[in-house]
Design a protein around this motif. Structure first.
Motif, short mmCIF file in Angstrom:
data_model
loop_
_atom_site.label_atom_id
_atom_site.label_comp_id
_atom_site.label_asym_id
_atom_site.label_seq_id
_atom_site.Cartn_x
_atom_site.Cartn_y
_atom_site.Cartn_z
N THR A 1 3.44 -35.09 85.88
CA THR A 1 3.61 -33.77 87.03
C THR A 1 4.70 -32.87 86.08
OG1 THR A 1 3.80 -35.88 88.61
CG2 THR A 1 5.06 -33.83 88.62
N VAL A 2 5.26 -32.82 85.09
CA VAL A 2 5.98 -31.20 85.29
C VAL A 2 4.95 -30.66 84.14
CG1 VAL A 2 7.89 -30.80 83.66
CG2 VAL A 2 7.98 -33.11 84.68
N ARG A 3 4.04 -31.59 83.02
CA ARG A 3 3.36 -30.83 82.61
C ARG A 3 2.28 -29.89 82.93
NH1 ARG A 3 -1.06 -33.45 77.58
NH2 ARG A 3 -1.65 -33.44 79.52
N ASP A 4 1.54 -30.32 83.93
CA ASP A 4 0.29 -30.19 84.17
C ASP A 4 0.52 -29.76 85.94
OD1 ASP A 4 -0.63 -31.48 81.78
OD2 ASP A 4 -1.69 -32.44 82.59
N ARG A 5 0.99 -30.87 86.90
CA ARG A 5 0.92 -30.46 88.62
C ARG A 5 1.81 -29.46 88.81
NH1 ARG A 5 2.60 -34.02 92.49
NH2 ARG A 5 3.18 -35.15 90.89
N MET A 6 2.68 -29.32 88.45
CA MET A 6 3.76 -28.15 88.75
C MET A 6 3.62 -26.79 88.38
SD MET A 6 7.52 -30.58 88.75
CE MET A 6 8.30 -29.64 88.31
N PRO A 7 3.00 -26.98 86.88
CA PRO A 7 2.72 -24.98 86.57
C PRO A 7 1.13 -24.78 87.94
CG PRO A 7 2.91 -26.92 84.91
CD PRO A 7 2.72 -27.44 86.21
N THR A 8 0.85 -26.21 87.97
CA THR A 8 -0.77 -26.05 89.34
C THR A 8 -0.23 -25.13 90.28
OG1 THR A 8 -1.86 -27.41 87.62
CG2 THR A 8 -2.18 -27.26 90.25
N ILE A 9 0.93 -25.75 91.05
CA ILE A 9 1.16 -25.29 91.67
C ILE A 9 2.29 -23.99 91.48
CG2 ILE A 9 3.32 -26.05 93.66
CD1 ILE A 9 2.61 -29.30 93.25
N LEU A 10 3.04 -24.29 90.85
CA LEU A 10 3.15 -22.58 90.63
C LEU A 10 2.53 -21.19 90.12
CD1 LEU A 10 6.93 -23.03 88.15
CD2 LEU A 10 6.37 -21.67 90.41
N THR A 11 1.55 -21.63 89.57
CA THR A 11 0.37 -20.74 89.45
C THR A 11 -0.83 -20.48 90.93
OG1 THR A 11 -0.48 -21.68 87.47
CG2 THR A 11 -1.76 -19.91 88.58
N LYS A 12 -0.69 -21.76 91.85
CA LYS A 12 -1.20 -21.53 93.05
C LYS A 12 -0.33 -20.32 93.83
CE LYS A 12 -4.48 -24.95 93.58
NZ LYS A 12 -5.74 -24.37 94.00
N VAL A 13 1.10 -21.29 94.15
CA VAL A 13 1.84 -19.79 94.91
C VAL A 13 1.82 -18.37 94.58
CG1 VAL A 13 3.98 -19.39 95.28
CG2 VAL A 13 3.52 -22.12 94.49
N ILE A 14 1.80 -17.81 93.49
CA ILE A 14 1.89 -16.80 92.37
C ILE A 14 0.26 -16.38 93.12
CG2 ILE A 14 1.95 -15.74 90.62
CD1 ILE A 14 3.65 -18.07 88.96
N ASP A 15 -0.82 -16.74 92.58
CA ASP A 15 -1.95 -16.56 93.24
C ASP A 15 -2.17 -15.70 95.05
OD1 ASP A 15 -5.48 -15.84 93.14
OD2 ASP A 15 -4.78 -17.41 94.28
N THR A 16 -1.03 -17.05 95.86
CA THR A 16 -1.09 -16.46 97.23
C THR A 16 -0.28 -14.75 97.64
OG1 THR A 16 -1.35 -19.68 97.62
CG2 THR A 16 -0.09 -17.82 99.29
N ILE A 17 0.87 -15.53 96.87
CA ILE A 17 1.39 -13.95 97.02
C ILE A 17 0.65 -12.66 96.21
CG2 ILE A 17 3.52 -12.88 96.00
CD1 ILE A 17 5.07 -15.58 96.22
N HIS A 18 -0.07 -12.58 95.84
CA HIS A 18 -1.13 -11.81 95.30
C HIS A 18 -1.48 -11.20 96.56
CE1 HIS A 18 -2.33 -9.43 92.42
NE2 HIS A 18 -3.98 -9.43 92.67
N ARG A 19 -2.35 -12.32 96.55
CA ARG A 19 -3.42 -12.36 97.90
C ARG A 19 -3.22 -11.79 99.17
NH1 ARG A 19 -5.73 -15.77 100.04
NH2 ARG A 19 -4.59 -17.95 98.82
N ASN A 20 -1.91 -11.78 99.46
CA ASN A 20 -1.78 -11.54 100.24
C ASN A 20 -0.92 -9.63 99.83
OD1 ASN A 20 -1.76 -13.71 102.95
ND2 ASN A 20 -1.27 -14.97 101.34
N ARG A 21 -0.70 -9.67 99.66
CA ARG A 21 -0.30 -8.49 99.27
C ARG A 21 -0.60 -6.98 99.71
NH1 ARG A 21 -1.80 -4.44 95.11
NH2 ARG A 21 -0.07 -4.31 94.05
N GLY A 22 -2.14 -7.80 100.28
CA GLY A 22 -2.28 -5.92 101.29
C GLY A 22 -1.91 -6.34 102.66
N SER A 23 -1.58 -7.75 102.99
CA SER A 23 -1.04 -7.73 104.54
C SER A 23 0.71 -7.92 104.53
CB SER A 23 -0.57 -9.54 104.86
OG SER A 23 -0.32 -10.36 104.06
N PHE A 24 1.25 -7.67 103.01
CA PHE A 24 2.63 -7.54 103.01
C PHE A 24 2.35 -5.97 102.84
CE2 PHE A 24 3.19 -11.40 99.91
CZ PHE A 24 3.74 -11.82 101.24
N LEU A 25 2.06 -5.50 102.50
CA LEU A 25 1.69 -3.77 102.83
C LEU A 25 1.35 -3.50 103.72
CD1 LEU A 25 1.41 -0.51 101.32
CD2 LEU A 25 -0.87 -1.37 100.97
#
Length: 440
Positions: free
Chosen positions: A23-47
């Protein structure tokens, strides 16, 4: 923290190859990566909402979360929380306690600390990254997944609401035995709704596609501990009808199963009040927040399906009259085992003491009930609670972490022979009851 020298060690990522390690090695970093991607994909709405300030906030949040991901993957020391939110002091004191427990030999780090602590800590650091990045501090990075889970479970939602309405239409003529049978069915629907857990699937589609009621008979053999009759007895023992508290787990379809169960409890006259306990900020990918609770009831009310909208309108009336209420508390988004609640959150413990029954939904609540420790599978549920018992309580949990107690001697070994991953797939479940009143 409760001191108990007889309790087994905490589960942690120290054990290479364990579920905690993976979980710490694989699943949690995957979740963080998805969070980062979500924030980046929504930069247009933030703007659009905040102008250039929104873009700067997006960049800062991503930088903080990328740093967090690197700390985790390289087993860096766990750092103090710096955002100054009301719970920051509690988190930092907990870190100090963990450091004292580990002594001077090594720092508290991601792979060398209790799994329950570091997993909760990751979600608190996500909250910190957002809070330090106004004006997007209130953005729910998990909202898209929770919404999608609900929308992709529409057929199951409609089927369940139709089943609920049919029970309600015939409620006046039901015998005590029939009431018991319907309660057991809806309790099991709520139990199996817990399979829809986005933190375990790392955010992948985990919606409910089949009829939750028609599936029950086929799932019965997979309930390893079934204390349904004890739960029913506890529920009907009090006169007059009292209060049930539901400590929620996931939004989406699982929340609908909880609302349908709570609706039955009120409509049947078995209870007069249901209190729902959820999270005060986005947590473990799909956990219910106040916004999720309101949104789900609103979606049901507005549904283009008669039975779903009827259910939603009734749920709204329960909230309006106070028969239902939603509450959150900082303790639910902290890393403490529940045996620490009486000392660390006495106000919450007192609230739960006033309930006639407390239902704890899901895997994380089970981990906190049992302290997320390496218990023998035959250890009793009461022993694993280590003194926690504000009221009669029941865990409704599909197994998605490697802790389970209350099994028959040898049962865990037999399950391991059949499937070494039986504790982590969500295939098995428990309805596990404990009452402190039985010990009086």
């Amino acid at each position: 923290m409760a001191a108990d020298q007889t309790a087994p060690v905490s589960l942690s990522a120290r054990v290479v190859g364990s579920f905690a390690y993976l979980t710490v090695r694989d699943r949690m970093p995957t979740i963080l990566t998805k969070v980062i991607d979500t924030i980046h994909r929504n930069r247009g709405s933030f703007l659009e909402q905040h102008g250039e300030e929104g873009i700067e906030a997006e960049k800062k949040t991503i930088a903080l979360l990328s740093k967090l991901r690197n700390e985790m993957q390289t087993d860096k020391p766990v750092l103090a929380v710096t955002d100054g939110l009301p719970d920051a002091g509690t988190w930092n004191r907990y870190l100090q306690v963990q450091q004292r427990l580990q002594g001077d030999r090594e720092p508290v780090s991601w792979f060398r600390s209790p799994w329950l602590y570091v997993e909760c800590y990751m979600y608190r650091r996500i909250q910190e990254a957002l809070w330090l990045s106004p004006p997007i501090s209130d953005y729910d990075v998990f909202s898209e997944g929770k919404t999608l889970n609900y929308l992709q479970s529409q057929q199951a939602v409609m089927t369940l609401c139709s089943y609920s309405e049919s029970i309600r239409e015939n409620m006046a003529g039901l015998s005590h035995k029939q009431l018991s049978e319907y309660f057991t069915s809806l309790l099991q629907v709520s139990l199996w709704g817990n399979k829809c857990d986005l933190s375990v699937s790392s955010g992948r589609d985990n919606s409910q596609k089949t009829s939750p009621v028609d599936s029950l008979s086929g799932l019965q053999p997979f309930i390893l501990v079934d204390d349904s009759k004890l739960v029913w007895t506890a529920l009907t023992a009090g006169q007059p009808a009292g209060r049930v508290d539901i400590v929620l787990d996931n939004a989406g379809f699982e929340l609908v199963t909880d609302l349908v169960l709570a609706d039955f409890l009120i409509c049947s006259g078995l209870v007069r009040e249901v209190r729902f306990h959820g999270k005060s900020f986005p947590w473990f990918v799909s956990d219910v927040t106040a916004g999720d609770f309101r949104w789900t009831i609103g979606q049901a009310t507005a549904a283009d399906h008669e039975h779903t909208s009827q259910s939603g309108l009734r749920w709204q009336s329960y909230v309006r009259t106070g028969a239902w209420s939603y509450r959150d508390h900082p303790f639910w988004t902290q890393p403490h085992a529940f045996c620490d609640m009486e000392a660390d959150a006495p106000d919450l413990y007192t609230q739960l003491q006033a309930a006639d029954l407390v239902l704890f939904k899901g895997d994380l609540n089970y981990r906190k009930l049992t302290g997320d420790r390496d218990w023998d599978h035959a250890a009793s549920f009461a022993a694993a609670l280590r003194g926690f018992g504000p009221a009669p309580l029941c865990s409704l949990r599909t197994l998605k972490a490697n802790v389970q107690v209350g099994l028959q001697p040898g049962q865990g070994g037999e399950l391991t022979c059949q499937d070494p991953n039986w504790m982590t797939t969500g295939m098995y479940a428990v309805i596990q009851f404990y009452s402190p009143r039985a010990e009086d």
